[in-house]
Design an enzyme around this catalytic site. Structure first.
Site, short mmCIF file in Angstrom:
data_model
loop_
_atom_site.label_atom_id
_atom_site.label_comp_id
_atom_site.label_asym_id
_atom_site.label_seq_id
_atom_site.Cartn_x
_atom_site.Cartn_y
_atom_site.Cartn_z
N TYR A 3 0.82 -1.22 0.00
CA TYR A 3 0.00 0.00 0.00
C TYR A 3 0.85 1.26 0.00
O TYR A 3 0.43 2.31 -0.48
CB TYR A 3 -0.91 0.03 1.23
CG TYR A 3 -2.26 -0.63 1.03
CD1 TYR A 3 -2.35 -1.96 0.67
CD2 TYR A 3 -3.43 0.08 1.22
CE1 TYR A 3 -3.58 -2.57 0.51
CE2 TYR A 3 -4.67 -0.52 1.06
CZ TYR A 3 -4.74 -1.85 0.71
OH TYR A 3 -5.95 -2.44 0.55
N LYS A 35 2.99 -15.15 2.35
CA LYS A 35 3.33 -16.04 1.23
C LYS A 35 4.84 -16.23 1.26
O LYS A 35 5.56 -15.79 0.35
CB LYS A 35 2.87 -15.42 -0.10
CG LYS A 35 1.39 -15.54 -0.37
CD LYS A 35 0.96 -16.92 -0.83
CE LYS A 35 1.39 -17.21 -2.25
NZ LYS A 35 0.99 -18.60 -2.66
N ASP A 85 -3.03 -17.99 0.53
CA ASP A 85 -4.03 -18.66 -0.31
C ASP A 85 -4.70 -19.79 0.45
O ASP A 85 -5.93 -19.97 0.39
CB ASP A 85 -3.41 -19.15 -1.63
CG ASP A 85 -2.15 -19.98 -1.43
OD1 ASP A 85 -1.58 -19.97 -0.31
OD2 ASP A 85 -1.72 -20.64 -2.40
N ASP A 107 -6.44 -6.98 3.80
CA ASP A 107 -7.56 -6.32 3.12
C ASP A 107 -8.48 -7.39 2.52
O ASP A 107 -9.70 -7.35 2.69
CB ASP A 107 -7.01 -5.41 2.02
CG ASP A 107 -8.11 -4.69 1.26
OD1 ASP A 107 -9.05 -4.19 1.91
OD2 ASP A 107 -8.05 -4.65 0.02
N ASP A 162 -12.28 -9.07 4.13
CA ASP A 162 -13.56 -9.03 3.41
C ASP A 162 -14.18 -10.42 3.36
O ASP A 162 -15.39 -10.58 3.54
CB ASP A 162 -13.37 -8.52 1.97
CG ASP A 162 -13.67 -7.03 1.85
OD1 ASP A 162 -13.56 -6.33 2.88
OD2 ASP A 162 -14.02 -6.57 0.74
C1 IPM Z 1 -10.47 -1.21 3.67
C2 IPM Z 1 -10.70 -0.56 2.34
C3 IPM Z 1 -9.54 0.38 2.06
C4 IPM Z 1 -8.30 -0.46 1.92
C5 IPM Z 1 -9.72 1.32 0.86
C6 IPM Z 1 -11.01 2.13 0.96
C7 IPM Z 1 -8.54 2.23 0.67
O1 IPM Z 1 -10.87 -1.52 1.37
O2 IPM Z 1 -10.39 -0.47 4.68
O3 IPM Z 1 -10.39 -2.43 3.73
O4 IPM Z 1 -8.01 -1.01 0.85
O5 IPM Z 1 -7.58 -0.59 2.92
MG MG Z 2 -10.93 -3.53 2.09
#
Ligand code: IPM
Ligand code: MG
Length: 368
Positions: free
Chosen positions: A142, A193, A226, A250, A254
């Site tokens: 990032y 990884k 993975d 990240d 999710d």
């Molecule tokens: C998160 C989001 C952010 C990230 C974006 C909005 C920059 O997806 O907080 O997970 O990628 O970290």
């Molecule tokens: Mg995210």
């Protein structure tokens, strides 16, 4: 009572309306003298771009550094999608994370019994699920340099990002995860990884070394990212805490969030470390994004933002009791069958954003 000063950054999309419900709760608790919180508000993300042409103002960063904690709604939306990379709403959030050195991101994925059918997985796989992802938040690909898009001439280009981690960056976030593990099931899975990336190999070596020297009471495991993605879907309850880098965190967070059935339920905390068992400054935000398609319609689920405030009470203000009351109030409202649209099922009663906030306050009232 100790006065706490917080900065609220509602941001874009459903951010402001979800934040409104938290403001209602803070107002209510202030009046009851259960807390003493002073709020200041600033723009961030697209809303800030529209007014000030930048995703976050320098003054806001300065202000944020002086506060006891920060609560953020959400940033981004299609309106700003065509802006150059470094002018996008997301940069406001990334700058806050980086300038405030919020390197440890805590993302719980908890499944609520009453919402178990909202998950796309079988109930027995997620019933009672309670995992915590600790994501490194200020390093890795990032922020790594060099980065950019180069012109190669001949109409072709080259995109470049750098995945990079140093010993210190790995150790400081690993410490937060180990400390949290002490207070939970004493199991920690470190994810990278290391089979293909040098930064992953270093990650594994440093975490292993730290575990051995300072946290021998914690059961430390290592897993490739993975495989972790696969295991999260196959048998998520094998995990308690997952420690991982910025990009894998990240993605995995999710996936973990969706196990529970609704992204609209999950809070997060971004902390700048732990000292003598206490957590240092923090930014709290829901895991869900700005959901521009449903913004301003009073249908968004405010629960993730409310639970983010509850995390603030827990980690920044050490008020475990009130944090628990808020969490329980959310559960009770769900158990009573009230749902916002995103978690709606046939048997439940649909409520809007504001009504959900009111119902939660009603439950809080009974318990403070
Ligand atoms: C998160 C989001 C952010 C990230 C974006 C909005 C920059 O997806 O907080 O997970 O990628 O970290
Ligand atoms: Mg995210």
């Amino acid at each position: 009572m100790d006065k706490k000063k917080i900065l609220i950054l509602p941001g874009d999309g459903i951010g402001p309306e979800a934040i409104d419900e938290v403001k209602k709760i803070i107002d209510f608790l202030n009046k009851k003298k259960t807390i003493n919180i002073e709020i200041e508000e600033e723009l961030v993300g697209g809303a800030c771009i529209d007014k000030f042409k930048v995703p976050v103002k320098d003054e806001t960063i300065k202000k944020a550094k002086k506060k006891d904690a920060i609560l953020l709604g959400a940033v981004g939306g299609p309106k700003w999608d065509n802006l150059p990379f470094d002018e996008r709403p997301e940069q406001g959030l990334l700058r806050l994370r980086s300038d405030l050195k919020l390197f440890a991101n805590l993302r719980p994925a908890i499944s609520f019994d009453s919402l178990i059918h909202a998950s796309s997985l079988k109930s027995e796989i997620i019933k009672g699920l309670d995992i915590l992802i600790v994501r490194e938040l200020t390093g890795g690909v990032y922020f790594g340099e060099p980065r950019g898009i180069e012109d190669l001439g001949n109409g072709k280009r080259r995109g470049l990002n750098t995945q990079v981690y140093s010993t210190d960056e790995i150790i400081r976030v690993a410490k937060v995860a180990f400390e949290l593990a002490k207070k939970r099931k004493k199991i920690l899975t470190s994810v990278e990884k290391s089979n293909v990336m040098e930064s992953g190999k270093l990650w594994r070596e440093e975490v292993k070394k730290l575990g051995k020297s300072e946290y021998s009471d914690i059961d430390l495991n290592h897993m490739y990212a993975d495989n972790c993605a696969m295991q999260l879907i196959r048998d998520p309850k094998q995990f308690d805490i997952i420690l991982t880098d910025n990009l894998f965190g990240d993605i995995l967070s999710d996936a973990a969030a969706m196990l529970t059935g609704s992204l609209g339920m999950l809070p997060s905390a971004s902390l700048s470390g732990v000292k003598n068992g206490s957590y240092l400054s923090g930014l709290y935000e829901p895991v869900h994004g700005s959901a521009p398609d449903i913004a301003g319609k009073n249908i968004a689920n405010p629960i993730a933002t409310i639970l983010s405030f509850s995390m603030m009470l827990f980690y920044s203000f050490d008020n475990h009791k009130l944090s628990q009351i808020i969490d329980n109030s959310v559960k009770t409202v769900l158990n009573k069958g009230f749902r916002t649209e995103d978690i709606m099922d046939k048997k439940s009663q649909k409520v809007g954003t504001k009504q959900m906030g009111d119902l939660i306050i009603e439950e809080i009232t009974k318990n403070i």
